[in-house]
Scaffold this active site. Structure first.
Site, PDB file in Angstrom:
ATOM      1  N   GLU A  24       0.837  -1.205   0.000  1.00 54.37           N
ATOM      2  CA  GLU A  24       0.000   0.000   0.000  1.00 54.37           C
ATOM      3  C   GLU A  24       0.868   1.250   0.000  1.00 54.37           C
ATOM      4  O   GLU A  24       0.592   2.220  -0.729  1.00 54.37           O
ATOM      5  CB  GLU A  24      -0.926   0.008   1.218  1.00 54.37           C
ATOM      6  CG  GLU A  24      -1.782   1.261   1.297  1.00 54.37           C
ATOM      7  CD  GLU A  24      -2.730   1.292   2.487  1.00 54.37           C
ATOM      8  OE1 GLU A  24      -3.360   2.341   2.691  1.00 54.37           O
ATOM      9  OE2 GLU A  24      -2.837   0.268   3.191  1.00 54.37           O
ATOM     10  N   GLY A  69      -0.546  33.688 -10.848  1.00 54.65           N
ATOM     11  CA  GLY A  69      -1.940  33.669 -10.412  1.00 54.65           C
ATOM     12  C   GLY A  69      -2.763  32.579 -11.069  1.00 54.65           C
ATOM     13  O   GLY A  69      -3.731  32.078 -10.477  1.00 54.65           O
TER      14      GLY A  69
END
Length: 387
Positions: free
Chosen positions: A252, A350
């Site tokens: 995992e 941005g």
């Protein structure tokens, strides 16, 4: 997509693996294009029929042995699937949890009857898998779980609650980590399967609203006197759960590292596309030395991460990946994933903060990588014990 230009290790260069990778890429393009992923995010889940389509395409049970009805592949096939999902931005589909976390508990530890009863249905998508470990009061400390599965006649009665369960809204095959003997601590822990269709006392709570991985359903689950047949204890005997969990957790954690590198590689690809096309002060963003230096650092860190993960995959294929090395991979790669994606978002300016740009989604998705599968702090604790 391979923006790192890292040569594949020999074990990933087999012709069959290369062809399989191409077929997975085409399947994702057809069934999980960007517009489909956006609908998953809007609905906080993938469509239920996608699981059946994956089963029809042979993508469920990739590494399951043929004698158990599987595809007869190995962990390389799971790696290919995880990487393609990450490279194409379709990694909100919880198929790798179903394939490489849930199903292995059955084919490694299940009785012959359990394999016969469940594996074929996991392969077709009739059953969608989840594993319920985490509780409101117990996360990385699995010994602290409170859910119980108490013997009653020929079966068990399950009581407790779980949270943060991936695939939780759709799963109808849930491996529940429970105490069959609460007085025995870890030795009293068992894994018991709850088939939820028609199960009285089983309830799904909220589809949890997350800051990332929004297209994957993550849920609260409640077990209120849920009656489960005695033959649903994985392995056919009580008290084996903690050992079974410990044996499977390295895979995992390696899965998380594989997924982390793939997502960051996609981030590098998207960032290179952006800085080559965007201009500032009369020249491309890529032409600024700061951009070049930052991307040089990112490429170096991701190359080191990729090579280390490939090394761990090689160890795992030989049955030699230990818990400490898997913990190193999980913690270090996910730290690097978060760090490099943050740097790449900054290069978008941005626009990097706008959800329509892939880097924004990658940024949000990366954060949980340091938490699930055992927090990175727990990984360091496990590593420290080996010193």
């Amino acid at each position: 997509m391979n923006p790192l230009s890292v040569p594949e290790p020999d074990f990933m260069q087999d012709e069959e693996i290369v062809l399989f990778s191409d077929s997975v890429a085409k399947w994702i393009d057809e069934h999980a294009p960007p517009e489909a992923v956006q609908s998953w995010i809007a609905n906080s889940t993938v469509p239920r029929e996608l699981w059946n389509k994956a089963g029809e395409a042979g993508l469920l049970g990739l590494s399951m042995p043929e004698e158990d009805g599987g595809m007869g592949g190995d962990y390389r096939h799971e790696v290919v699937l995880m990487r393609q999902l990450g490279w194409k931005g379709a990694d909100h589909f919880g198929i790798s949890l179903h394939n490489a976390i849930v199903a292995p508990y059955i084919w490694h530890y299940g009785t012959p009857e359990q394999k016969e009863r469940w594996l074929p249905r996991l392969l077709t998508g009739e059953l969608v898998g989840a594993i319920a470990m985490t509780e409101p009061g117990a996360g990385s400390d699995l010994q602290g779980i409170k859910t119980t599965a108490i013997k009653s006649g020929n079966g068990y009665v399950v009581n407790g609650s779980k949270t943060f369960i991936t695939n939780g809204q759709l799963a109808n095959f849930i491996i529940v980590v429970a105490k069959t003997d609460p007085a025995e601590g870890a030795k009293g822990t068992s894994l018991i399967v709850v088939e939820t269709d028609g199960a009285e006392g089983f309830e799904r709570g909220r589809n949890l609203h997350k800051i990332g991985m929004e297209g994957n359903d993550t849920s609260e689950l409640f077990f209120n006197d849920v009656k489960v047949p005695g033959e649903n204890i994985i392995g056919g005997a009580e008290g084996l759960g903690f050992i079974q969990l410990m044996q499977q957790l390295p895979q995992e954690r390696l899965n998380i590292a594989v997924q982390g590198v793939a997502a960051a590689e996609r981030g590098l690809h998207e960032t290179l596309e952006y800085v080559k096309g965007r201009k500032a002060f009369g020249k491309r963003i890529l032409d600024f030395q700061n951009t070049q230096f930052k991307l040089a650092e990112v490429k170096t860190k991701l190359t080191v991460a990729r090579v280390f993960v490939d090394h761990c995959i090689g160890l795992h294929l030989k049955g030699q990946l230990d818990a400490v090395t898997a913990s190193m991979a999980k913690y270090w790669v996910t730290d690097i994933q978060g760090e490099t994606i943050d740097e790449m978002l900054q290069l978008h300016g941005g626009y990097g903060y706008m959800n329509e740009y892939p880097i924004a989604q990658l940024y949000k998705d990366a954060r949980v990588q340091r938490i699930y599968g055992g927090t990175n702090e727990i990984m360091k604790l496990l590593i420290a014990r080996s010193l």
